[in-house]
Enzyme design. Sequence first.
Site, PDB file in Angstrom:
ATOM      1  N   ASP A 192       8.818   3.148   8.683  1.00  0.00           N
ATOM      2  CA  ASP A 192       8.620   2.821   7.272  1.00  0.00           C
ATOM      3  C   ASP A 192       9.845   3.222   6.449  1.00  0.00           C
ATOM      4  O   ASP A 192      10.299   4.364   6.516  1.00  0.00           O
ATOM      5  CB  ASP A 192       7.368   3.553   6.757  1.00  0.00           C
ATOM      6  CG  ASP A 192       6.685   2.809   5.643  1.00  0.00           C
ATOM      7  OD1 ASP A 192       7.346   2.545   4.623  1.00  0.00           O
ATOM      8  OD2 ASP A 192       5.486   2.502   5.782  1.00  0.00           O
ATOM      9  N   SER A 202       5.336  -1.548   0.999  1.00  0.00           N
ATOM     10  CA  SER A 202       4.511  -1.393   2.199  1.00  0.00           C
ATOM     11  C   SER A 202       3.379  -2.399   2.275  1.00  0.00           C
ATOM     12  O   SER A 202       3.020  -2.857   3.359  1.00  0.00           O
ATOM     13  CB  SER A 202       3.886   0.005   2.221  1.00  0.00           C
ATOM     14  OG  SER A 202       4.872   0.969   2.442  1.00  0.00           O
ATOM     15  N   ASP A 252       9.070   3.672  -8.044  1.00  0.00           N
ATOM     16  CA  ASP A 252       9.472   2.282  -7.795  1.00  0.00           C
ATOM     17  C   ASP A 252      10.584   1.873  -8.753  1.00  0.00           C
ATOM     18  O   ASP A 252      11.105   0.751  -8.667  1.00  0.00           O
ATOM     19  CB  ASP A 252       8.277   1.333  -7.974  1.00  0.00           C
ATOM     20  CG  ASP A 252       7.162   1.636  -6.987  1.00  0.00           C
ATOM     21  OD1 ASP A 252       7.476   2.089  -5.873  1.00  0.00           O
ATOM     22  OD2 ASP A 252       5.982   1.446  -7.335  1.00  0.00           O
ATOM     23  N   ARG A 304      -2.171  -3.718  -6.857  1.00  0.00           N
ATOM     24  CA  ARG A 304      -2.188  -3.276  -5.449  1.00  0.00           C
ATOM     25  C   ARG A 304      -3.310  -2.274  -5.222  1.00  0.00           C
ATOM     26  O   ARG A 304      -3.532  -1.389  -6.053  1.00  0.00           O
ATOM     27  CB  ARG A 304      -0.819  -2.684  -5.108  1.00  0.00           C
ATOM     28  CG  ARG A 304      -0.744  -2.106  -3.727  1.00  0.00           C
ATOM     29  CD  ARG A 304       0.679  -1.871  -3.297  1.00  0.00           C
ATOM     30  NE  ARG A 304       0.781  -0.650  -2.521  1.00  0.00           N
ATOM     31  CZ  ARG A 304       1.884  -0.230  -1.934  1.00  0.00           C
ATOM     32  NH1 ARG A 304       3.001  -0.940  -2.033  1.00  0.00           N
ATOM     33  NH2 ARG A 304       1.904   0.890  -1.249  1.00  0.00           N
ATOM     34  N   LYS A 359       0.172   6.887   5.613  1.00  0.00           N
ATOM     35  CA  LYS A 359       0.451   5.512   6.030  1.00  0.00           C
ATOM     36  C   LYS A 359      -0.665   4.952   6.916  1.00  0.00           C
ATOM     37  O   LYS A 359      -0.512   3.866   7.472  1.00  0.00           O
ATOM     38  CB  LYS A 359       1.799   5.437   6.777  1.00  0.00           C
ATOM     39  CG  LYS A 359       2.990   5.868   5.932  1.00  0.00           C
ATOM     40  CD  LYS A 359       3.374   4.831   4.877  1.00  0.00           C
ATOM     41  CE  LYS A 359       4.497   5.326   3.990  1.00  0.00           C
ATOM     42  NZ  LYS A 359       4.893   4.353   2.953  1.00  0.00           N
ATOM     43  N   ASP A 383      10.365   6.446   4.428  1.00  0.00           N
ATOM     44  CA  ASP A 383       9.821   6.055   3.133  1.00  0.00           C
ATOM     45  C   ASP A 383       9.333   7.242   2.302  1.00  0.00           C
ATOM     46  O   ASP A 383       9.754   7.424   1.171  1.00  0.00           O
ATOM     47  CB  ASP A 383       8.670   5.076   3.330  1.00  0.00           C
ATOM     48  CG  ASP A 383       8.174   4.603   1.984  1.00  0.00           C
ATOM     49  OD1 ASP A 383       8.956   3.956   1.280  1.00  0.00           O
ATOM     50  OD2 ASP A 383       7.031   4.926   1.617  1.00  0.00           O
ATOM     51  N   HIS A 410      11.329   8.620  -0.953  1.00  0.00           N
ATOM     52  CA  HIS A 410      10.835   8.615  -2.338  1.00  0.00           C
ATOM     53  C   HIS A 410      11.082   9.941  -3.067  1.00  0.00           C
ATOM     54  O   HIS A 410      10.971  10.002  -4.277  1.00  0.00           O
ATOM     55  CB  HIS A 410       9.331   8.342  -2.362  1.00  0.00           C
ATOM     56  CG  HIS A 410       8.967   6.892  -2.205  1.00  0.00           C
ATOM     57  ND1 HIS A 410       9.399   5.932  -3.080  1.00  0.00           N
ATOM     58  CD2 HIS A 410       8.192   6.258  -1.298  1.00  0.00           C
ATOM     59  CE1 HIS A 410       8.901   4.753  -2.702  1.00  0.00           C
ATOM     60  NE2 HIS A 410       8.173   4.917  -1.620  1.00  0.00           N
ATOM     61  N   ASP A 437       9.079  -2.046   7.511  1.00  0.00           N
ATOM     62  CA  ASP A 437       8.412  -2.907   6.530  1.00  0.00           C
ATOM     63  C   ASP A 437       9.298  -3.189   5.319  1.00  0.00           C
ATOM     64  O   ASP A 437       9.052  -4.116   4.562  1.00  0.00           O
ATOM     65  CB  ASP A 437       7.086  -2.272   6.088  1.00  0.00           C
ATOM     66  CG  ASP A 437       7.253  -0.845   5.581  1.00  0.00           C
ATOM     67  OD1 ASP A 437       8.278  -0.191   5.893  1.00  0.00           O
ATOM     68  OD2 ASP A 437       6.356  -0.377   4.864  1.00  0.00           O
ATOM     69  N   HIS A 438      10.308  -2.364   5.105  1.00  0.00           N
ATOM     70  CA  HIS A 438      11.262  -2.502   3.988  1.00  0.00           C
ATOM     71  C   HIS A 438      12.218  -1.331   4.094  1.00  0.00           C
ATOM     72  O   HIS A 438      11.972  -0.398   4.851  1.00  0.00           O
ATOM     73  CB  HIS A 438      10.550  -2.460   2.614  1.00  0.00           C
ATOM     74  CG  HIS A 438       9.718  -1.224   2.453  1.00  0.00           C
ATOM     75  ND1 HIS A 438      10.266  -0.001   2.142  1.00  0.00           N
ATOM     76  CD2 HIS A 438       8.394  -1.008   2.632  1.00  0.00           C
ATOM     77  CE1 HIS A 438       9.299   0.906   2.116  1.00  0.00           C
ATOM     78  NE2 HIS A 438       8.154   0.331   2.426  1.00  0.00           N
ATOM     79  N   HIS A 452      12.430   1.834  -3.164  1.00  0.00           N
ATOM     80  CA  HIS A 452      12.793   1.076  -1.959  1.00  0.00           C
ATOM     81  C   HIS A 452      14.103   0.327  -2.185  1.00  0.00           C
ATOM     82  O   HIS A 452      14.563   0.189  -3.315  1.00  0.00           O
ATOM     83  CB  HIS A 452      11.707   0.050  -1.643  1.00  0.00           C
ATOM     84  CG  HIS A 452      10.379   0.661  -1.337  1.00  0.00           C
ATOM     85  ND1 HIS A 452       9.216  -0.066  -1.286  1.00  0.00           N
ATOM     86  CD2 HIS A 452      10.023   1.945  -1.079  1.00  0.00           C
ATOM     87  CE1 HIS A 452       8.204   0.741  -0.996  1.00  0.00           C
ATOM     88  NE2 HIS A 452       8.672   1.966  -0.869  1.00  0.00           N
TER      89      HIS A 452
HETATM   90  O1  LIG Z   1       2.943   3.721  -3.578  1.00  0.00           O
HETATM   91  C1  LIG Z   1       4.061   4.139  -3.302  1.00  0.00           C
HETATM   92  O2  LIG Z   1       4.248   5.218  -2.728  1.00  0.00           O
HETATM   93  C2  LIG Z   1       5.255   3.347  -3.771  1.00  0.00           C
HETATM   94  O3  LIG Z   1       4.966   2.722  -4.988  1.00  0.00           O
HETATM   95  C3  LIG Z   1       5.608   2.270  -2.823  1.00  0.00           C
HETATM   96  O4  LIG Z   1       5.726   2.742  -1.531  1.00  0.00           O
HETATM   97  P1  LIG Z   1       5.074   1.985  -0.310  1.00  0.00           P
HETATM   98  O5  LIG Z   1       5.073   0.517  -0.656  1.00  0.00           O
HETATM   99  O6  LIG Z   1       6.025   2.282   0.798  1.00  0.00           O
HETATM  100  O7  LIG Z   1       3.726   2.534  -0.081  1.00  0.00           O
HETATM  101 MN   LIG Z   2       6.546   1.176   3.406  1.00  0.00          MN
HETATM  102 MN   LIG Z   3       7.395   3.543  -0.250  1.00  0.00          MN
END
Ligand SMILES: O=C(O)[C@H](O)COP(=O)(O)O
Ligand SMILES: [Mn+2]
Ligand SMILES: [Mn+2]
Length: 552
Positions: free
Chosen positions: A24, A75, A167, A281, A357, A425, A429, A466-467, A497
Amino acid sequence: MVKALEKNSKWQGRKGPVVLVIMDGVGYGKYSEGDAVADAHMEALADFQKNWPTTRLKAHGTAVGLPSDEDMGNSEVGHNAIGCGRVFSQGAKLVSSSLETGAMFSGDTWKKLVGNVKKTGGKMHFIGLFSDGNVHSHIDHLKAMLVQAKKDGVKSARIHALLDGRDVGETSALDYIDPFEAWLKELNADGSDFRIASGGGRMFITMDRYNADWSMVERGWNVHVFGKGRLFANAHEAIETWRKEIPGIIDQDLKEFVIAENGKPIGTIEDGDSVVYFNFRGDRALELTAAFETGADFDKFDRVRVPAVEYAGMMEYDGDLHIPAQYLVTPPAIDRTMGEYLAASGVRTLAISETQKYGHVTYFFNGNKLGKFDEKLEDYVEIKSDVLPFEQRPWMKCAEITDYVLEAIPSGKYDYIRLNFPNGDMVGHTGIYEAVLCSMEAMDLQLARLKKAVAAAGGVMVMSADHGNADDMFEHEKKSGAVSRKEDGSPKAKTSHSLNPVPCIVYDPAFKGEYKKELKEGLGISSLAATCIELLGYKAPEDYDVSVLNWN
Ligand SMILES: O=C(O)[C@H](O)COP(=O)(O)O
Ligand SMILES: [Mn+2]
Ligand SMILES: [Mn+2]
């Protein structure tokens, strides 16, 4: 229910399992400075890339169903694309177009929310992530709803602003708050009463996910519903005060604020009010939604009082369990995922990650569906994440995840194992470079351990992501590309990201030339589904995006 996949008559797959490793937030950096993936000492990853078929996959923008190529991957859309083998228009895009066409406002849910407060004289509340990150929400969506609410005759609205810094820029909260306050002033010029009422950093209140830390939701509940928290005259003052009192704090961690007048909170949530959670989301929206919607059997914290409100989410966060009961925009109809096909084909599957995750390799991977396709064929395993700042434990649980997989690989119980290493990831962050280097090196040790086990079992391992995130840890000037620096000359950390492509490596120690060593170029991460399906000895569904493998 989908039909079983057709077997490939020419190739039945390897003896051992296919292991899909989602690293990730691990991409190929664009800049030489601030690329913690390149800077970390990762012998195993380098060795894979040098000696095994490798390609780059697109993991952002339109390649994963986002509105434009300016949108970084995330993600949700990443795991959706990997798991369903195709690209669907995603939440960000669907909400924007619903606003553009006006479909949202002619829908029953919107009318009900507005009609409710007009009848009761109550307030309309908007809770959500306050930025233009376009991962969980977009501030433009909020503004469009406020304009329409006013048009529709709503007199009083309250905004509960979850500050981002994850973000978007890590200390950018005032770049959103200040112009928004000015904009609200104009909107209120003729006497309507729309105001920011409460908020706080998104990682401190409200936006927990996957049951990792319900105390965040409890704090958010108290702040938004009861106005219980530190009182301020306005959000600007709150942000400045917290920053002064806690030097170095970044927006996602800012403490709570409650806006008060004459010592009284201006925006508590009361019976007869309407509430919109404007995040589209689901992962970080499900818990607060449960607090509003669950009956007396809710046991996550003491809600004290549950206001009788009309509640709606921006989207349906879970299409099977229909959560929330009311929503404004219909989510993408992700169907016929790889997981469903594999279950129909009798493929025995293990999905595993740690708490942070876990839902990514299950819920997101399965097209935002909670639960399994087949109880007998699938095992979903969650290793409990630590509840502390990840820069303090940057290795996270990658070793524990690997320990489990190292028992699973030789056990013969699984044909297919998918796992997510959150390191790049979650530590990415934090914006703390040394911690990200450490997180990458910890993950690399696990790749080396997996390599041995896969080789011994005669399996295949596909490593991808995934990114990006860890590959782009410094802010860069848009035009010159130079590293942006703070007053003291140190680089400005980037917590969000990246827009970078991600690796796709096929480690296949039993390879005998069945496919070309050169993988296809120019594909997106949605091609990983067909790739895994083919490696398992099946033909991918015709409308799936092509696999990276060039068969001989
Ligand atoms: O929710 C989060 O932690 C971030 O906004 C995005 O991170 P993720 O897409 O890797 O979960
Ligand atoms: Mn991710
Ligand atoms: Mn993330």
